[in-house]
Scaffold this motif. Structure first.
Motif, PDB file in Angstrom:
ATOM      1  N   ASN A 179      -3.344   9.915 -11.169  1.00 29.12           N
ATOM      2  CA  ASN A 179      -4.004   8.228 -10.491  1.00 29.12           C
ATOM      3  C   ASN A 179      -5.623   8.731 -11.046  1.00 29.12           C
ATOM      4  N   GLY A 180      -6.596   9.038 -11.501  1.00 37.70           N
ATOM      5  CA  GLY A 180      -7.406   9.911 -11.457  1.00 37.70           C
ATOM      6  C   GLY A 180      -7.020  11.065 -11.948  1.00 37.70           C
ATOM      7  N   LEU A 181      -8.268  12.256 -13.203  1.00 37.69           N
ATOM      8  CA  LEU A 181      -7.347  12.821 -13.046  1.00 37.69           C
ATOM      9  C   LEU A 181      -8.650  14.246 -11.768  1.00 37.69           C
ATOM     10  N   THR A 182      -9.949  13.850 -11.357  1.00 38.81           N
ATOM     11  CA  THR A 182     -10.002  13.957 -10.201  1.00 38.81           C
ATOM     12  C   THR A 182     -10.559  13.231  -8.942  1.00 38.81           C
ATOM     13  N   SER A 183     -11.029  13.838  -7.847  1.00 34.67           N
ATOM     14  CA  SER A 183     -11.015  12.642  -7.288  1.00 34.67           C
ATOM     15  C   SER A 183     -12.584  12.123  -6.985  1.00 34.67           C
ATOM     16  N   GLY A 184     -13.592  12.855  -7.269  1.00 36.40           N
ATOM     17  CA  GLY A 184     -15.069  12.156  -7.589  1.00 36.40           C
ATOM     18  C   GLY A 184     -15.807  12.793  -8.482  1.00 36.40           C
ATOM     19  N   PRO A 185     -17.020  12.421  -8.767  1.00 38.34           N
ATOM     20  CA  PRO A 185     -18.397  12.849 -10.182  1.00 38.34           C
ATOM     21  C   PRO A 185     -18.413  14.513  -9.340  1.00 38.34           C
ATOM     22  N   TYR A 186     -18.333  14.887 -11.252  1.00 37.15           N
ATOM     23  CA  TYR A 186     -19.011  16.285 -11.203  1.00 37.15           C
ATOM     24  C   TYR A 186     -19.715  16.603 -12.404  1.00 37.15           C
ATOM     25  N   ASN A 196      -3.890  28.259 -13.428  1.00 39.38           N
ATOM     26  CA  ASN A 196      -3.823  26.415 -14.411  1.00 39.38           C
ATOM     27  C   ASN A 196      -4.729  26.024 -13.507  1.00 39.38           C
ATOM     28  N   ALA A 197      -5.390  26.214 -14.381  1.00 34.97           N
ATOM     29  CA  ALA A 197      -6.823  25.658 -14.666  1.00 34.97           C
ATOM     30  C   ALA A 197      -7.356  24.286 -14.702  1.00 34.97           C
ATOM     31  N   GLU A 198      -6.657  23.564 -14.923  1.00 36.81           N
ATOM     32  CA  GLU A 198      -6.931  22.224 -14.312  1.00 36.81           C
ATOM     33  C   GLU A 198      -6.617  21.972 -12.715  1.00 36.81           C
ATOM     34  N   ARG A 199      -5.945  22.405 -12.652  1.00 35.00           N
ATOM     35  CA  ARG A 199      -6.346  22.122 -11.173  1.00 35.00           C
ATOM     36  C   ARG A 199      -6.546  23.160 -10.230  1.00 35.00           C
ATOM     37  N   PHE A 200      -7.004  24.281 -10.898  1.00 31.72           N
ATOM     38  CA  PHE A 200      -8.099  24.735  -9.597  1.00 31.72           C
ATOM     39  C   PHE A 200      -9.518  24.127  -9.984  1.00 31.72           C
ATOM     40  N   LEU A 201      -9.904  23.451 -10.677  1.00 32.32           N
ATOM     41  CA  LEU A 201     -10.737  22.768 -11.365  1.00 32.32           C
ATOM     42  C   LEU A 201     -10.406  20.799 -10.603  1.00 32.32           C
ATOM     43  N   SER A 202      -9.308  20.677 -10.189  1.00 35.47           N
ATOM     44  CA  SER A 202      -8.984  19.246  -9.528  1.00 35.47           C
ATOM     45  C   SER A 202      -9.320  19.245  -8.460  1.00 35.47           C
ATOM     46  N   ASN A 203      -8.792  21.180  -7.646  1.00 33.22           N
ATOM     47  CA  ASN A 203      -8.476  20.448  -6.329  1.00 33.22           C
ATOM     48  C   ASN A 203      -9.590  21.152  -5.961  1.00 33.22           C
ATOM     49  N   LEU A 204     -11.019  22.410  -6.570  1.00 30.41           N
ATOM     50  CA  LEU A 204     -12.159  22.107  -5.880  1.00 30.41           C
ATOM     51  C   LEU A 204     -13.108  20.928  -6.061  1.00 30.41           C
ATOM     52  N   ILE A 205     -12.758  19.815  -6.537  1.00 35.40           N
ATOM     53  CA  ILE A 205     -13.361  18.842  -6.425  1.00 35.40           C
ATOM     54  C   ILE A 205     -13.188  17.946  -5.109  1.00 35.40           C
ATOM     55  N   LYS A 250       1.119  -1.115   0.338  1.00 34.26           N
ATOM     56  CA  LYS A 250      -0.211  -0.187   0.216  1.00 34.26           C
ATOM     57  C   LYS A 250       1.224   1.393   0.216  1.00 34.26           C
ATOM     58  N   ALA A 251       2.211   0.821   0.549  1.00 35.97           N
ATOM     59  CA  ALA A 251       2.896   2.294   1.002  1.00 35.97           C
ATOM     60  C   ALA A 251       3.083   2.391  -1.097  1.00 35.97           C
ATOM     61  N   VAL A 252       3.810   2.134  -0.717  1.00 34.47           N
ATOM     62  CA  VAL A 252       4.883   1.426  -2.292  1.00 34.47           C
ATOM     63  C   VAL A 252       3.273   2.359  -3.487  1.00 34.47           C
ATOM     64  N   GLU A 253       1.836   1.630  -3.383  1.00 33.05           N
ATOM     65  CA  GLU A 253       1.304   2.011  -4.675  1.00 33.05           C
ATOM     66  C   GLU A 253       0.636   3.482  -3.813  1.00 33.05           C
ATOM     67  N   ARG A 254       1.406   4.499  -2.428  1.00 29.86           N
ATOM     68  CA  ARG A 254       0.667   5.490  -2.108  1.00 29.86           C
ATOM     69  C   ARG A 254       1.803   6.390  -3.146  1.00 29.86           C
ATOM     70  N   ARG A 255       2.612   5.663  -2.969  1.00 34.73           N
ATOM     71  CA  ARG A 255       4.444   6.920  -3.311  1.00 34.73           C
ATOM     72  C   ARG A 255       4.042   6.597  -5.076  1.00 34.73           C
ATOM     73  N   THR A 256       3.982   5.526  -5.329  1.00 36.41           N
ATOM     74  CA  THR A 256       3.756   5.319  -6.717  1.00 36.41           C
ATOM     75  C   THR A 256       2.767   5.948  -7.518  1.00 36.41           C
ATOM     76  N   ARG A 257       1.623   5.845  -7.095  1.00 39.61           N
ATOM     77  CA  ARG A 257      -0.172   6.639  -7.655  1.00 39.61           C
ATOM     78  C   ARG A 257      -0.885   7.470  -7.194  1.00 39.61           C
ATOM     79  N   GLY A 258      -0.443   7.002  -5.909  1.00 40.57           N
ATOM     80  CA  GLY A 258      -1.201   8.217  -4.671  1.00 40.57           C
ATOM     81  C   GLY A 258      -2.846   8.473  -4.841  1.00 40.57           C
ATOM     82  N   ARG A 259      -2.915   9.317  -3.843  1.00 45.28           N
ATOM     83  CA  ARG A 259      -4.383   9.233  -3.856  1.00 45.28           C
ATOM     84  C   ARG A 259      -5.243   9.960  -5.037  1.00 45.28           C
ATOM     85  N   ARG A 260      -6.474   9.175  -5.749  1.00 43.37           N
ATOM     86  CA  ARG A 260      -7.239   9.068  -6.768  1.00 43.37           C
ATOM     87  C   ARG A 260      -7.709  10.899  -6.679  1.00 43.37           C
ATOM     88  N   GLY A 261      -7.177  11.799  -7.438  1.00 41.08           N
ATOM     89  CA  GLY A 261      -7.978  13.298  -7.606  1.00 41.08           C
ATOM     90  C   GLY A 261      -6.822  13.821  -6.829  1.00 41.08           C
TER      91      GLY A 261
END
Length: 566
Positions: A329-336, A394-403, A304-315
């Motif tokens: 690992n997923g562009l955003t963390s949840g549906p919108y 950075n419009a993409e990060r603005f959206l991913s941060n909001l989600i 799990k630690a390796v996966e967290r280090r290499t992939r991180g949490r979704r979004g």
């Protein structure tokens, strides 16, 4: 005198190595220490002087130990020979490093090995069966020559490997040997180890392995297969590696984790982990129960630690592991939901959608002047500002941060061709995005405006071009979002049915059928407006086949034509 002897390879943290050596000898285990030649002579002599009072500790001749080179094997050979000569009662030799820490009472290890007098514990697998090779060299490490240090002379190392590949150079593996690989840290019986060290062919084998890459992971692992009567292909030392092949370092907060492993020895222990050294070297009452070593009990945590280090949490985009484009690992963390054309076609659409779905409904988040956050807010969750310059940096990060900042709450927002288009591909690729588009609806505010027709024509052409490019992205084979596209003419033919589909997909409330509809703007004369644009040479095709005749306000859904089923 114990039946278990220990060979320790030391190159740093000599104070901790002294502490562990005394712990081994307290259980009557003879210890032979090899100190890397890179340690200066003054420090080495002081180390020897401190252990002079311990009759069970001996020091072997010193070799220069470079990672991945022959020196480590040569050091192990000389130390093992000295141990076998000086301690004839030893039946098992345990190879450890200066950063290894016994986790269980040494008496348990002695009893465990005494019950298995003919068993060699050494990880030994063929290259085809080894899943942990990192660096791209499998079989080639046995068929090419590696006279240069990978760490100190990397360019020369790579160039020499490339040259050998180019000229198709291949070394022959000595007859009768099948190369095996495994962990450097083993525990061999006297019978097997002495057979390796006293083999008449040893000079030939040493000459061959001297130019193998990382021979300490293959020399004993290969030769043990020649002489052992019983091999358990595992190490009694707990050692974990990350995705780059580097060993995990254990700190004080890993105490309970190490206890759960049930292993006899662990590496690599941080020299300043005072709590670990105190707990395992001076607390026999708190020692682990007698049981079979089972590092698999903590493998899940390391995986799990390796996966967290290499992939991180979704979004989640963290500074420590900002991903490459396409490797997130997923562009955003949840549906919108992104809705285009709805606020132009319906009056007070945002409040209606918020009441109907229970979702958080924003205006045009990417409007040119500011991000139109819900309820007119200027600062949103996570200190997201409505400032357009900050958003567009950075419009993409603005959206991913909001989600990410609103996890657990469905976000909906309006969009249109007049907005900043920097995040279009991002939304189209996002599997979490629900995109609903009424193409051509941008013309309604132009129709309602009181502007010169020449200006309207120019603006309509600009907006239509932008929306056409956006629709091309949404219809691309690379788009992964859930996408619905209607022309304006198509949508107003059955607005309630289309709104119902959108509400059902947002699905934040238990409501199954729409009881309230938003009020559609008055489109009387809109068809003639589009015809005027055509007459001026601008063809508004994204609206669909819109009739020239006046469209009635809030036209109810037309009844479907009856049909006959035979």
């Amino acid at each position: 005198m114990s039946t278990v002897g220990v060979v320790m390879l030391v190159h740093t943290a000599l104070e901790r190595a002294e502490q562990v050596a005394r712990h081994w000898t307290a259980s009557k285990c003879p210890v032979v220490i090899h100190v890397d030649q890179k340690v200066n002579r003054k420090t080495y002599q002081a180390f020897r002087e401190r252990l002079k009072d311990n009759a069970l500790v001996r020091f072997s001749g010193r070799h220069r130990c470079e990672w991945g080179t022959w020196g480590i094997v040569a050091a192990t050979q000389e130390a093992a020979e000295l141990l076998l000569r000086s301690a004839p009662e030893v039946r098992h030799v345990y190879l450890a490093s200066g950063s290894c820490l016994p986790l269980r009472p040494v008496e348990e290890l002695i009893d465990y090995l005494a019950a298995r007098p003919q068993t060699d514990f050494i990880e030994s697998a063929t290259t085809a069966d080894v899943p942990w090779i990192v660096g791209g060299l499998g079989t080639e490490r046995f068929t090419l020559r590696f006279p240069f240090s990978w760490k100190k002379r990397r360019k020369l190392f790579d160039a020499y490997v490339a040259l050998q590949r180019r000229v198709k150079f291949r070394r022959r593996v000595p007859a009768g040997l099948v190369p095996h690989m495994g962990s450097q840290w083993w525990c061999l019986t006297r019978q097997t180890l002495s057979a390796i060290l006293e083999d008449p062919e040893r000079a030939r084998y040493d000459s061959y392995f001297r130019h193998v890459w990382i021979p300490d992971e293959s020399y004993f692992q290969t030769l043990a297969r020649q002489y052992s009567t019983k091999i358990e292909s595992r190490s009694l030392t707990l050692s974990k590696f990350d995705y780059q092949g580097k060993p995990h370092i254990f700190y004080d907060d890993h105490l309970q984790l190490l206890r759960r492993s049930d292993c006899f020895v662990a590496r690599k222990i941080w020299p300043q982990a005072e709590r670990l050294y105190q707990a395992f070297l001076t607390d026999p009452a708190g020692a682990m129960k007698r049981t079979e070593p089972n590092p698999g009990k903590i493998d899940r945590i390391f995986s799990k630690a390796v996966e967290r280090r290499t992939r991180g949490r979704r979004g989640l985009y963290m500074q420590s592991r900002f991903p490459r484009h396409g490797a997130e690992n997923g562009l955003t963390s949840g549906p919108y939901s992104m809705l285009q054309g709805f606020s132009e076609l319906f009056e007070d659409f945002e409040p209606w959608l918020a009441r109907t779905t229970g979702a958080r409904v924003h205006g045009h988040l990417f409007a040119p002047d500011r991000a139109e956050l819900a309820e007119g807010q200027h600062l949103f969750n996570g200190c997201l500002s409505d400032n357009a310059a900050l958003r567009d940096y950075n419009a993409e990060r603005f959206l991913s941060n909001l989600i990410w900042n609103t996890r657990g709450e469905r976000q909906c927002f309006q969009f249109g061709p007049a907005d900043t288009q920097k995040a279009n591909w991002f939304m189209a690729r996002d599997t979490h995005a629900q995109i609903s588009v009424i193409s051509g609806a941008w013309a309604i505010p132009l129709f309602k405006s009181n502007r010169n027709f020449a200006d309207l024509r120019s603006e309509a052409a600009r907006l239509q071009h932008i929306e056409a490019e956006h629709l091309k992205i949404l219809r691309s084979q690379w788009a992964n979002a859930r996408i619905r596209i209607w022309s304006l003419a198509e949508f107003i033919e059955a607005p309630m049915e289309n709104l119902q589909a959108i509400v059902d997909e947002i699905g934040t409330t238990a409501q199954s059928h729409l009881n309230e509809a938003p009020r559609m703007v008055d489109l009387q004369g809109f068809g003639q407006f589009l015809q005027n644009l055509k007459n001026q040479g601008m063809h508004p095709y994204l609206m669909g086949d819109f009739p020239v005749e006046p469209a009635p306000l809030n036209n109810p859904e037309r009844p479907r034509k009856p049909y006959l089923v035979k």
